[in-house]
Design a protein around this motif. Structure first.
Motif, PDB file in Angstrom:
ATOM      1  N   VAL A 105       4.281   1.853   2.267  1.00  0.00           N
ATOM      2  CA  VAL A 105       5.442   2.675   1.920  1.00  0.00           C
ATOM      3  C   VAL A 105       5.008   4.100   1.574  1.00  0.00           C
ATOM      4  CG1 VAL A 105       6.803   0.710   1.136  1.00  0.00           C
ATOM      5  CG2 VAL A 105       5.368   1.909  -0.504  1.00  0.00           C
ATOM      6  N   LEU A 106       5.933   5.028   1.769  1.00  0.00           N
ATOM      7  CA  LEU A 106       5.674   6.441   1.504  1.00  0.00           C
ATOM      8  C   LEU A 106       6.426   6.885   0.259  1.00  0.00           C
ATOM      9  CD1 LEU A 106       6.035   7.934   5.110  1.00  0.00           C
ATOM     10  CD2 LEU A 106       4.023   6.944   4.032  1.00  0.00           C
ATOM     11  N   VAL A 107       5.759   7.696  -0.556  1.00  0.00           N
ATOM     12  CA  VAL A 107       6.377   8.207  -1.785  1.00  0.00           C
ATOM     13  C   VAL A 107       6.016   9.678  -1.940  1.00  0.00           C
ATOM     14  CG1 VAL A 107       6.417   8.069  -4.310  1.00  0.00           C
ATOM     15  CG2 VAL A 107       6.329   5.968  -2.952  1.00  0.00           C
ATOM     16  N   HIS A 108       7.015  10.487  -2.259  1.00  0.00           N
ATOM     17  CA  HIS A 108       6.754  11.901  -2.552  1.00  0.00           C
ATOM     18  C   HIS A 108       6.288  12.028  -3.999  1.00  0.00           C
ATOM     19  CE1 HIS A 108       7.179  16.260  -2.645  1.00  0.00           C
ATOM     20  NE2 HIS A 108       7.748  16.100  -3.838  1.00  0.00           N
ATOM     21  N   THR A 109       5.207  12.763  -4.221  1.00  0.00           N
ATOM     22  CA  THR A 109       4.723  13.035  -5.576  1.00  0.00           C
ATOM     23  C   THR A 109       4.496  14.540  -5.725  1.00  0.00           C
ATOM     24  OG1 THR A 109       2.422  12.654  -4.872  1.00  0.00           O
ATOM     25  CG2 THR A 109       3.601  10.789  -5.861  1.00  0.00           C
ATOM     26  N   THR A 110       4.399  14.981  -6.953  1.00  0.00           N
ATOM     27  CA  THR A 110       4.201  16.410  -7.195  1.00  0.00           C
ATOM     28  C   THR A 110       2.746  16.835  -7.055  1.00  0.00           C
ATOM     29  OG1 THR A 110       4.101  15.918  -9.571  1.00  0.00           O
ATOM     30  CG2 THR A 110       6.220  16.641  -8.689  1.00  0.00           C
ATOM     31  N   SER A 111       1.835  15.858  -7.038  1.00  0.00           N
ATOM     32  CA  SER A 111       0.419  16.180  -6.846  1.00  0.00           C
ATOM     33  C   SER A 111      -0.295  14.947  -6.299  1.00  0.00           C
ATOM     34  CB  SER A 111      -0.236  16.594  -8.175  1.00  0.00           C
ATOM     35  OG  SER A 111      -0.611  15.467  -8.939  1.00  0.00           O
ATOM     36  N   GLY A 112      -1.583  15.115  -6.000  1.00  0.00           N
ATOM     37  CA  GLY A 112      -2.377  13.994  -5.523  1.00  0.00           C
ATOM     38  C   GLY A 112      -3.280  13.428  -6.597  1.00  0.00           C
ATOM     39  N   TYR A 113      -3.020  13.784  -7.854  1.00  0.00           N
ATOM     40  CA  TYR A 113      -3.883  13.350  -8.948  1.00  0.00           C
ATOM     41  C   TYR A 113      -3.323  12.092  -9.635  1.00  0.00           C
ATOM     42  CZ  TYR A 113      -6.100  17.855  -8.246  1.00  0.00           C
ATOM     43  OH  TYR A 113      -6.760  18.914  -7.684  1.00  0.00           O
ATOM     44  N   ALA A 130       0.871  -1.174   0.000  1.00  0.00           N
ATOM     45  CA  ALA A 130       0.000   0.000   0.000  1.00  0.00           C
ATOM     46  C   ALA A 130       0.908   1.223   0.000  1.00  0.00           C
ATOM     47  CB  ALA A 130      -0.898   0.000   1.230  1.00  0.00           C
ATOM     48  N   VAL A 131       0.660   2.139  -0.911  1.00  0.00           N
ATOM     49  CA  VAL A 131       1.497   3.323  -1.057  1.00  0.00           C
ATOM     50  C   VAL A 131       0.723   4.555  -0.610  1.00  0.00           C
ATOM     51  CG1 VAL A 131       2.841   4.743  -2.643  1.00  0.00           C
ATOM     52  CG2 VAL A 131       2.689   2.270  -3.016  1.00  0.00           C
ATOM     53  N   ILE A 132       1.335   5.317   0.285  1.00  0.00           N
ATOM     54  CA  ILE A 132       0.777   6.599   0.702  1.00  0.00           C
ATOM     55  C   ILE A 132       1.633   7.667   0.040  1.00  0.00           C
ATOM     56  CG2 ILE A 132       0.220   8.102   2.645  1.00  0.00           C
ATOM     57  CD1 ILE A 132       0.234   5.561   4.417  1.00  0.00           C
ATOM     58  N   ALA A 133       1.025   8.464  -0.820  1.00  0.00           N
ATOM     59  CA  ALA A 133       1.790   9.433  -1.611  1.00  0.00           C
ATOM     60  C   ALA A 133       1.150  10.811  -1.547  1.00  0.00           C
ATOM     61  CB  ALA A 133       1.878   8.962  -3.062  1.00  0.00           C
ATOM     62  N   GLU A 151       6.213  -3.288 -17.179  1.00  0.00           N
ATOM     63  CA  GLU A 151       5.817  -2.267 -18.155  1.00  0.00           C
ATOM     64  C   GLU A 151       6.448  -0.921 -17.819  1.00  0.00           C
ATOM     65  OE1 GLU A 151       1.591  -2.090 -18.330  1.00  0.00           O
ATOM     66  OE2 GLU A 151       1.358  -4.048 -19.277  1.00  0.00           O
ATOM     67  N   VAL A 152       6.427  -0.555 -16.550  1.00  0.00           N
ATOM     68  CA  VAL A 152       7.018   0.706 -16.122  1.00  0.00           C
ATOM     69  C   VAL A 152       8.509   0.739 -16.452  1.00  0.00           C
ATOM     70  CG1 VAL A 152       7.646   2.089 -14.096  1.00  0.00           C
ATOM     71  CG2 VAL A 152       5.328   1.190 -14.311  1.00  0.00           C
ATOM     72  N   GLN A 153       9.212  -0.365 -16.183  1.00  0.00           N
ATOM     73  CA  GLN A 153      10.650  -0.407 -16.429  1.00  0.00           C
ATOM     74  C   GLN A 153      10.977  -0.335 -17.921  1.00  0.00           C
ATOM     75  OE1 GLN A 153      13.180  -0.292 -14.039  1.00  0.00           O
ATOM     76  NE2 GLN A 153      14.298   0.164 -15.917  1.00  0.00           N
ATOM     77  N   VAL A 154      10.213  -1.061 -18.732  1.00  0.00           N
ATOM     78  CA  VAL A 154      10.451  -1.044 -20.185  1.00  0.00           C
ATOM     79  C   VAL A 154      10.212   0.348 -20.746  1.00  0.00           C
ATOM     80  CG1 VAL A 154       9.619  -1.899 -22.415  1.00  0.00           C
ATOM     81  CG2 VAL A 154       9.992  -3.495 -20.541  1.00  0.00           C
ATOM     82  N   LEU A 155       9.138   1.000 -20.306  1.00  0.00           N
ATOM     83  CA  LEU A 155       8.851   2.355 -20.787  1.00  0.00           C
ATOM     84  C   LEU A 155       9.944   3.323 -20.332  1.00  0.00           C
ATOM     85  CD1 LEU A 155       6.701   3.851 -22.442  1.00  0.00           C
ATOM     86  CD2 LEU A 155       5.594   4.471 -20.286  1.00  0.00           C
ATOM     87  N   LYS A 156      10.428   3.123 -19.116  1.00  0.00           N
ATOM     88  CA  LYS A 156      11.520   3.959 -18.606  1.00  0.00           C
ATOM     89  C   LYS A 156      12.779   3.746 -19.450  1.00  0.00           C
ATOM     90  CE  LYS A 156      13.853   5.041 -14.236  1.00  0.00           C
ATOM     91  NZ  LYS A 156      13.958   4.683 -12.794  1.00  0.00           N
ATOM     92  N   VAL A 194       4.816   7.287  -8.476  1.00  0.00           N
ATOM     93  CA  VAL A 194       4.698   6.201  -7.494  1.00  0.00           C
ATOM     94  C   VAL A 194       5.345   4.932  -8.023  1.00  0.00           C
ATOM     95  CG1 VAL A 194       3.067   4.660  -6.330  1.00  0.00           C
ATOM     96  CG2 VAL A 194       2.614   7.131  -6.402  1.00  0.00           C
ATOM     97  N   LEU A 195       5.026   4.574  -9.266  1.00  0.00           N
ATOM     98  CA  LEU A 195       5.549   3.333  -9.830  1.00  0.00           C
ATOM     99  C   LEU A 195       7.041   3.422 -10.137  1.00  0.00           C
ATOM    100  CD1 LEU A 195       2.569   2.405 -12.165  1.00  0.00           C
ATOM    101  CD2 LEU A 195       3.235   1.259 -10.054  1.00  0.00           C
ATOM    102  N   ASP A 196       7.566   4.622 -10.251  1.00  0.00           N
ATOM    103  CA  ASP A 196       9.006   4.807 -10.480  1.00  0.00           C
ATOM    104  C   ASP A 196       9.816   4.745  -9.193  1.00  0.00           C
ATOM    105  OD1 ASP A 196       9.447   4.916 -13.166  1.00  0.00           O
ATOM    106  OD2 ASP A 196       9.181   7.079 -13.353  1.00  0.00           O
ATOM    107  N   ALA A 197       9.156   4.880  -8.059  1.00  0.00           N
ATOM    108  CA  ALA A 197       9.869   4.946  -6.777  1.00  0.00           C
ATOM    109  C   ALA A 197      10.567   3.623  -6.478  1.00  0.00           C
ATOM    110  CB  ALA A 197       8.888   5.284  -5.657  1.00  0.00           C
ATOM    111  N   PRO A 198      11.857   3.643  -6.130  1.00  0.00           N
ATOM    112  CA  PRO A 198      12.614   2.398  -5.882  1.00  0.00           C
ATOM    113  C   PRO A 198      12.001   1.500  -4.810  1.00  0.00           C
ATOM    114  CG  PRO A 198      14.112   4.263  -6.066  1.00  0.00           C
ATOM    115  CD  PRO A 198      12.722   4.832  -6.038  1.00  0.00           C
ATOM    116  N   ASN A 199      11.472   2.100  -3.732  1.00  0.00           N
ATOM    117  CA  ASN A 199      10.905   1.270  -2.665  1.00  0.00           C
ATOM    118  C   ASN A 199       9.634   0.560  -3.101  1.00  0.00           C
ATOM    119  OD1 ASN A 199       9.641   3.777  -2.752  1.00  0.00           O
ATOM    120  ND2 ASN A 199       9.332   3.915  -0.543  1.00  0.00           N
TER     121      ASN A 199
END
Length: 230
Positions: free
Chosen positions: A93-101, A57-60, A126-131, A108-113
């Motif tokens: 886990v906690l993740v910093h994001t630029t917005s809540g949208y 569960a991610v809180i961002a 999919e996230v890694q391949v696109l990255k 969130v999906l890019d965050a290492p944790n």
């Protein structure tokens, strides 16, 4: 609150609260509104987060709201003896994001944790391949291309190492279009490449859709692709 699974991203709960500014006489109203907001989010968390099903569960959020809610969540879990939260707090886990949208789900999906907890899932792949594609596009643009025409020409030259395609194209209602992209995927695999079919209902699939829905990482540079009209 969003649930991310292999096939789609769905909205489970939307909680909106007007919170006064935190200064002067309004501070009591601020604290009361924030407490009410956190309680509503906690109830949604209990209703929608099943740790028998989800990896984490991610809180961002921007700023410190995520940290404040995380403390509230753990304190209330201890006070009310909410065993699912207490027993799985390492998976929150906690993740910093630029917005809540929703568009911030990419952060969130890019965050290492987060990636460490979901690394063997289709969504993470999919996230890694696109990255990888965007990194190639930035650092060695002659080894990355997008758009039907450029990808087709690259494949004709046996240059496609990794194909990225949305399921909107791969499973298109138009038979000719669907057949064209199914054949492309199979042909790339037959030539020793890999193909990833992205869900258009995932954040990464939406992002790929903005690039025409088809892209490729190439085995070798094709600088003259720029001269071919898309």
């Amino acid at each position: 609150m969003w649930l991310i699974i292999n096939s789609m991203t769905t909205t489970r709960s939307r909680i909106e609260t007007s919170i006064p500014r935190k200064h002067g006489p309004a501070i009591a109203g601020y604290e009361s509104a924030l407490k009410k907001f956190f309680e509503n989010v906690l109830q949604a968390f209990l209703k929608h987060v099943d740790f028998n099903v989800v990896r984490c569960a991610v809180i961002a959020s921007p700023g410190f709201t995520k940290d404040q809610f995380h403390r509230h969540l753990l304190l209330e879990a201890e006070r009310r003896q909410l065993r699912p939260i207490i027993e799985n707090k390492s998976r929150i886990v906690l993740v910093h994001t630029t917005s809540g949208y929703k568009h911030s789900l990419r952060e969130v999906l890019d965050a290492p944790n987060v990636m460490n907890l979901i690394k063997d899932t289709k969504a993470a792949q999919e996230v890694q391949v696109l990255k990888d594609f965007f990194n190639m596009l930035s650092n060695d643009p002659n080894r990355a291309c997008y758009g039907p025409k450029h990808v087709e020409v690259a494949h004709e030259r046996m240059a496609v190492q990794t194909l990225l395609i949305t399921d909107d194209l791969f499973r298109n209602a138009d038979i000719a279009t669907r057949k064209k992209y199914v054949n492309l995927v199979n042909s790339v695999k037959d030539s020793g490449g890999t193909a990833h079919v992205f869900s258009s209902m995932h954040v990464s699939g939406e992002q790929l859709g903005q690039l025409t829905g088809v892209a490729a990482i190439l085995r070798f540079p094709l600088p003259d692709l720029e001269d071919i009209e898309m």
